[in-house]
Motif scaffolding. Structure first.
Motif, PDB file in Angstrom:
ATOM      1  N   LEU A 120      60.676   4.161  -9.166  1.00 21.56           N
ATOM      2  CA  LEU A 120      59.793   3.078  -8.740  1.00 21.56           C
ATOM      3  C   LEU A 120      58.702   3.563  -7.790  1.00 21.56           C
ATOM      4  N   ALA A 121      58.998   4.615  -7.028  1.00 23.82           N
ATOM      5  CA  ALA A 121      58.048   5.136  -6.043  1.00 23.82           C
ATOM      6  C   ALA A 121      58.530   6.498  -5.584  1.00 23.82           C
ATOM      7  N   ALA A 122      57.685   7.195  -4.857  1.00 25.22           N
ATOM      8  CA  ALA A 122      58.057   8.485  -4.275  1.00 25.22           C
ATOM      9  C   ALA A 122      57.380   8.620  -2.917  1.00 25.22           C
ATOM     10  N   GLU A 123      58.115   9.176  -1.965  1.00 23.24           N
ATOM     11  CA  GLU A 123      57.589   9.369  -0.618  1.00 23.24           C
ATOM     12  C   GLU A 123      57.096  10.804  -0.456  1.00 23.24           C
ATOM     13  N   TRP A 124      56.030  10.965   0.335  1.00 21.62           N
ATOM     14  CA  TRP A 124      55.530  12.307   0.618  1.00 21.62           C
ATOM     15  C   TRP A 124      56.560  13.061   1.450  1.00 21.62           C
ATOM     16  N   GLY A 125      56.774  14.314   1.123  1.00 16.53           N
ATOM     17  CA  GLY A 125      57.748  15.126   1.834  1.00 16.53           C
ATOM     18  C   GLY A 125      57.232  15.591   3.182  1.00 16.53           C
ATOM     19  N   SER A 126      58.115  16.197   3.950  1.00 16.89           N
ATOM     20  CA  SER A 126      57.753  16.745   5.253  1.00 16.89           C
ATOM     21  C   SER A 126      58.362  18.134   5.376  1.00 16.89           C
ATOM     22  N   GLY A 127      57.970  18.858   6.435  1.00 15.61           N
ATOM     23  CA  GLY A 127      58.495  20.203   6.622  1.00 15.61           C
ATOM     24  C   GLY A 127      58.115  21.089   5.452  1.00 15.61           C
ATOM     25  N   ARG A 128      59.104  21.722   4.848  1.00 14.74           N
ATOM     26  CA  ARG A 128      58.837  22.620   3.724  1.00 14.74           C
ATOM     27  C   ARG A 128      58.307  21.870   2.510  1.00 14.74           C
ATOM     28  N   ARG A 129      58.572  20.558   2.430  1.00 11.56           N
ATOM     29  CA  ARG A 129      58.118  19.765   1.287  1.00 11.56           C
ATOM     30  C   ARG A 129      56.802  19.036   1.557  1.00 11.56           C
ATOM     31  N   ALA A 130      56.161  19.350   2.652  1.00 12.05           N
ATOM     32  CA  ALA A 130      54.888  18.710   2.983  1.00 12.05           C
ATOM     33  C   ALA A 130      53.882  18.929   1.857  1.00 12.05           C
ATOM     34  N   GLN A 145      52.506  14.626 -11.860  1.00 14.11           N
ATOM     35  CA  GLN A 145      52.674  13.574 -12.864  1.00 14.11           C
ATOM     36  C   GLN A 145      52.616  12.157 -12.307  1.00 14.11           C
ATOM     37  N   PHE A 146      52.979  11.962 -11.038  1.00 12.09           N
ATOM     38  CA  PHE A 146      53.101  10.605 -10.514  1.00 12.09           C
ATOM     39  C   PHE A 146      51.761   9.909 -10.216  1.00 12.09           C
ATOM     40  N   PRO A 147      50.750  10.584  -9.630  1.00  9.40           N
ATOM     41  CA  PRO A 147      49.531   9.880  -9.226  1.00  9.40           C
ATOM     42  C   PRO A 147      48.845   9.064 -10.319  1.00  9.40           C
ATOM     43  N   PRO A 148      48.796   9.529 -11.572  1.00 11.90           N
ATOM     44  CA  PRO A 148      48.145   8.694 -12.600  1.00 11.90           C
ATOM     45  C   PRO A 148      48.840   7.345 -12.825  1.00 11.90           C
ATOM     46  N   LEU A 149      50.103   7.233 -12.383  1.00 17.85           N
ATOM     47  CA  LEU A 149      50.846   5.990 -12.566  1.00 17.85           C
ATOM     48  C   LEU A 149      50.840   5.135 -11.308  1.00 17.85           C
ATOM     49  N   GLU A 150      50.065   5.534 -10.296  1.00 17.62           N
ATOM     50  CA  GLU A 150      50.061   4.835  -9.012  1.00 17.62           C
ATOM     51  C   GLU A 150      49.553   3.404  -9.162  1.00 17.62           C
ATOM     52  N   THR A 151      50.291   2.471  -8.536  1.00 16.93           N
ATOM     53  CA  THR A 151      49.857   1.074  -8.481  1.00 16.93           C
ATOM     54  C   THR A 151      49.352   0.704  -7.090  1.00 16.93           C
ATOM     55  N   PHE A 193      53.618   4.106  -4.862  1.00 18.64           N
ATOM     56  CA  PHE A 193      54.357   3.216  -5.751  1.00 18.64           C
ATOM     57  C   PHE A 193      53.828   3.381  -7.174  1.00 18.64           C
ATOM     58  N   LEU A 194      54.749   3.359  -8.141  1.00 15.61           N
ATOM     59  CA  LEU A 194      54.409   3.747  -9.508  1.00 15.61           C
ATOM     60  C   LEU A 194      54.644   2.634 -10.523  1.00 15.61           C
ATOM     61  N   ARG A 195      53.855   2.673 -11.583  1.00 17.18           N
ATOM     62  CA  ARG A 195      54.159   1.867 -12.756  1.00 17.18           C
ATOM     63  C   ARG A 195      55.416   2.441 -13.393  1.00 17.18           C
ATOM     64  N   PRO A 196      56.411   1.621 -13.705  1.00 18.85           N
ATOM     65  CA  PRO A 196      57.667   2.145 -14.276  1.00 18.85           C
ATOM     66  C   PRO A 196      57.399   2.933 -15.557  1.00 18.85           C
ATOM     67  N   HIS A 197      57.848   4.148 -15.576  1.00 16.44           N
ATOM     68  CA  HIS A 197      57.637   5.007 -16.743  1.00 16.44           C
ATOM     69  C   HIS A 197      58.721   6.075 -16.861  1.00 16.44           C
ATOM     70  N   PHE A 198      59.055   6.742 -15.736  1.00 16.47           N
ATOM     71  CA  PHE A 198      59.958   7.884 -15.789  1.00 16.47           C
ATOM     72  C   PHE A 198      61.416   7.450 -15.622  1.00 16.47           C
ATOM     73  N   VAL A 199      62.248   7.914 -16.538  1.00 21.26           N
ATOM     74  CA  VAL A 199      63.695   7.725 -16.446  1.00 21.26           C
ATOM     75  C   VAL A 199      64.303   9.031 -15.954  1.00 21.26           C
ATOM     76  N   VAL A 200      65.173   8.930 -14.942  1.00 23.33           N
ATOM     77  CA  VAL A 200      65.780  10.116 -14.354  1.00 23.33           C
ATOM     78  C   VAL A 200      67.293   9.947 -14.314  1.00 23.33           C
ATOM     79  N   GLU A 201      68.008  11.004 -14.650  1.00 19.39           N
ATOM     80  CA  GLU A 201      69.476  10.964 -14.613  1.00 19.39           C
ATOM     81  C   GLU A 201      69.939  11.273 -13.190  1.00 19.39           C
ATOM     82  N   ILE A 202      70.721  10.362 -12.621  1.00 22.14           N
ATOM     83  CA  ILE A 202      71.169  10.458 -11.241  1.00 22.14           C
ATOM     84  C   ILE A 202      72.694  10.526 -11.198  1.00 22.14           C
TER      85      ILE A 202
END
Length: 507
Positions: A384-394, A438-444, A452-461
């Motif tokens: 549904l969305a992704a947060e910007w990382g920090s530290g090594r993931r900045a 891949q995520f920015p083109p789907l940004e709402t 926040f993203l338009r629903p598109h990606f399915v991920v196995e958790i």
């Protein structure tokens, strides 16, 4: 010491996978700290402030709208005083007082400093500076033997005070730290295996015991005085009078017991983990009675058992706790171990723990003497969305917001998605780069921290289960969620439903 020095060290520790490099960086930081700063520094690194619970949640921190300082001005002492004010706020007006303290602290902090402080306050700091690495860093900084530092830490239950003792005291001071009834010690931890058979291959002959979906407790008794502590060593004695009464009735004067507790429903099955945990933070409820199961004894009537083999401890445990002992068998037969595991799962429990019968109690450490086995559940969920990382993931999109389908519209629009949790675990550098592309083109829409993203990606958790949670509309949250991989072969309609996840609440 300035907070900026701690932030720089934390970033360096996060950026390297080398254990030796982590130890060296942390040792240098500890060497530079004054004695009275050490408990605060250690508490921040472990995301367990020395003051304990600060009364701060993600909503309060997320609601802040402040402008951070451009230059570092905060000292470790400034942070410690602010944490103290947060912890001490109580009664009428306490929410406002905490908010004022947070605003002041956030305004004085730089953006990177605030990122670290927020995660430390919420218990979500991920620097790789876990207990074992930090213990070795204390040994390096003080010139003490790592084994002596580890033992003092496990017997005192306080790594910050252990750092003070190691860096400012004598070798004898460190060695004099002993097991004391009434002072909780860090609990022994378990590694993992896929099956009971695989676990037995690691441990050899073992005690195979139920693994409950309950809360870890450590109980100390001296005469009629009983103390009950959580796995983080928080004192919950006044919350659990039924456990206190049970322990007072055991045939011993002095005891230290290790175990778990949970509440049973009307059919004798385990209630959800979240319901058990609710007792630790609320007044006693007559409608929710906790029952203890004890699986180890560390001390009985003047005799320390830490260094005794498990077989000896189990004999004492059986004698002392009787019916309150955790169900289990001693065996080296894989078929018997698998059978007990199936029985535990059918009864609604998580699985089993396999414990080598010759092993001592290694408090605060995760070794191969104890091995937990529980089934891993996997579900296909929607990003549904992704947060910007920090530290090594900045600079990378990291922490995922996950949703499940709601075909009937029970929790929203029919065919919509219901958020059930977040995770950043299991994401390789390759996946982080891929997500960021891949995520920015789907940004709402976006906020400062989240896209926040338009629903598109399915991920196995993969998850260990679910728990009740008022945070999300579906009333549940994932437990220990981690990414297994994206499923480009699956459409949104093939994602798992909120109803499927909610069905896990009852075992």
């Amino acid at each position: 010491m300035m907070l900026s020095e701690l932030v720089s060290t934390a970033d360096a520790v996060t950026a390297t996978s080398s254990r030796l490099a982590k130890i060296e960086a942390l040792a240098q930081l500890l060497s530079n700290a004054d004695a009275d700063e050490l408990p605060t520094v250690v508490g921040i690194l472990l995301a367990t402030p020395r003051q304990g619970r600060l009364g701060v949640g993600w909503r309060g921190i997320g609601a802040l709208d402040v402008t951070h300082s451009d230059t570092p001005t905060l000292s470790i002492d400034d942070v410690d005083q602010a944490f103290g004010s947060l912890a001490q706020a109580s009664g009428s007006g306490s929410a406002g007082a905490r908010t004022a303290t947070l605003v002041s602290l956030a305004t004085r902090a730089t953006a990177t400093e605030w990122d670290l402080l927020a995660r430390a306050m919420l218990g979500e700091l991920r620097t790789g500076a876990l207990g074992g690495v930090l213990q070795d860093a204390i040994a390096r900084a003080s010139g003490r033997a790592p084994a002596a530092v580890r033992r003092a830490a496990m017997l005192s239950g306080d790594l910050g005070e252990t750092a003070v003792l190691a860096l400012t005291g004598t070798e004898a001071d460190l060695d004099d730290v002993g097991l004391v009834v009434g002072r909780p010690v860090l609990p022994m931890l378990a590694s993992t295996a896929a099956t009971p058979t695989a676990a037995l291959e690691i441990t050899g002959r073992a005690s195979v015991e139920y693994k409950l979906d309950g809360a870890r407790i450590q109980v100390h008794r001296h005469g009629d005085e009983v103390g009950v502590y959580t796995r983080s060593l928080a004192d919950i004695t006044h919350r659990v009078p039924e456990i206190v009464e049970i322990v007072r009735g055991l045939p011993a004067h002095d005891l230290i017991l290790d175990g778990e507790t949970l509440s049973l429903d009307e059919d004798g099955g385990p209630r959800p983990f979240q319901e058990t945990m609710s007792r630790f933070g609320a007044d006693v409820s007559r409608d929710l009675v906790l029952r203890p199961w004890f699986f180890d004894v560390l001390h009985v009537d003047g005799r320390d058992l830490l260094d005794e083999p498990l077989s000896t401890r189990l004999a004492e445990l059986e004698r002392v706790v009787g019916e309150w002992r955790m169900p289990g068998i001693v065996t080296d037969d894989p078929e018997a171990a698998e059978r007990l595991s199936r029985e535990a799962l059918i009864a609604g429990h998580e699985g089993v723990v396999v414990k080598g019968v010759d092993a001592a109690y290694a408090a605060g450490r995760r070794g191969k003497s104890w091995v937990k086995v529980k089934p891993v559940l996997t579900f296909d969920l929607v990003v549904l969305a992704a947060e910007w990382g920090s530290g090594r993931r900045a600079g990378w999109l990291s922490n995922l917001h996950l949703g499940a389908l709601d075909p009937s519209g029970e929790f929203g629009e029919p065919g919509g998605l219901v958020m059930v949790g977040k995770t950043f675990k299991g994401l390789s550098d390759e996946l982080l780069r891929w997500q960021t592309e891949q995520f920015p083109p789907l940004e709402t829409r976006r906020t400062q921290s989240t896209v926040f993203l338009r629903p598109h990606f399915v991920v196995e958790i993969a998850i260990d289960g679910v728990q009740r949670s008022p945070r999300y509309p579906g009333g549940i949250a994932l437990r220990f969620a981690r990414v297994k991989g994206y499923r480009p072969d699956k459409t949104l309609a093939e994602a798992d439903t909120i109803q499927t996840l909610r069905a896990l609440l009852r075992g």
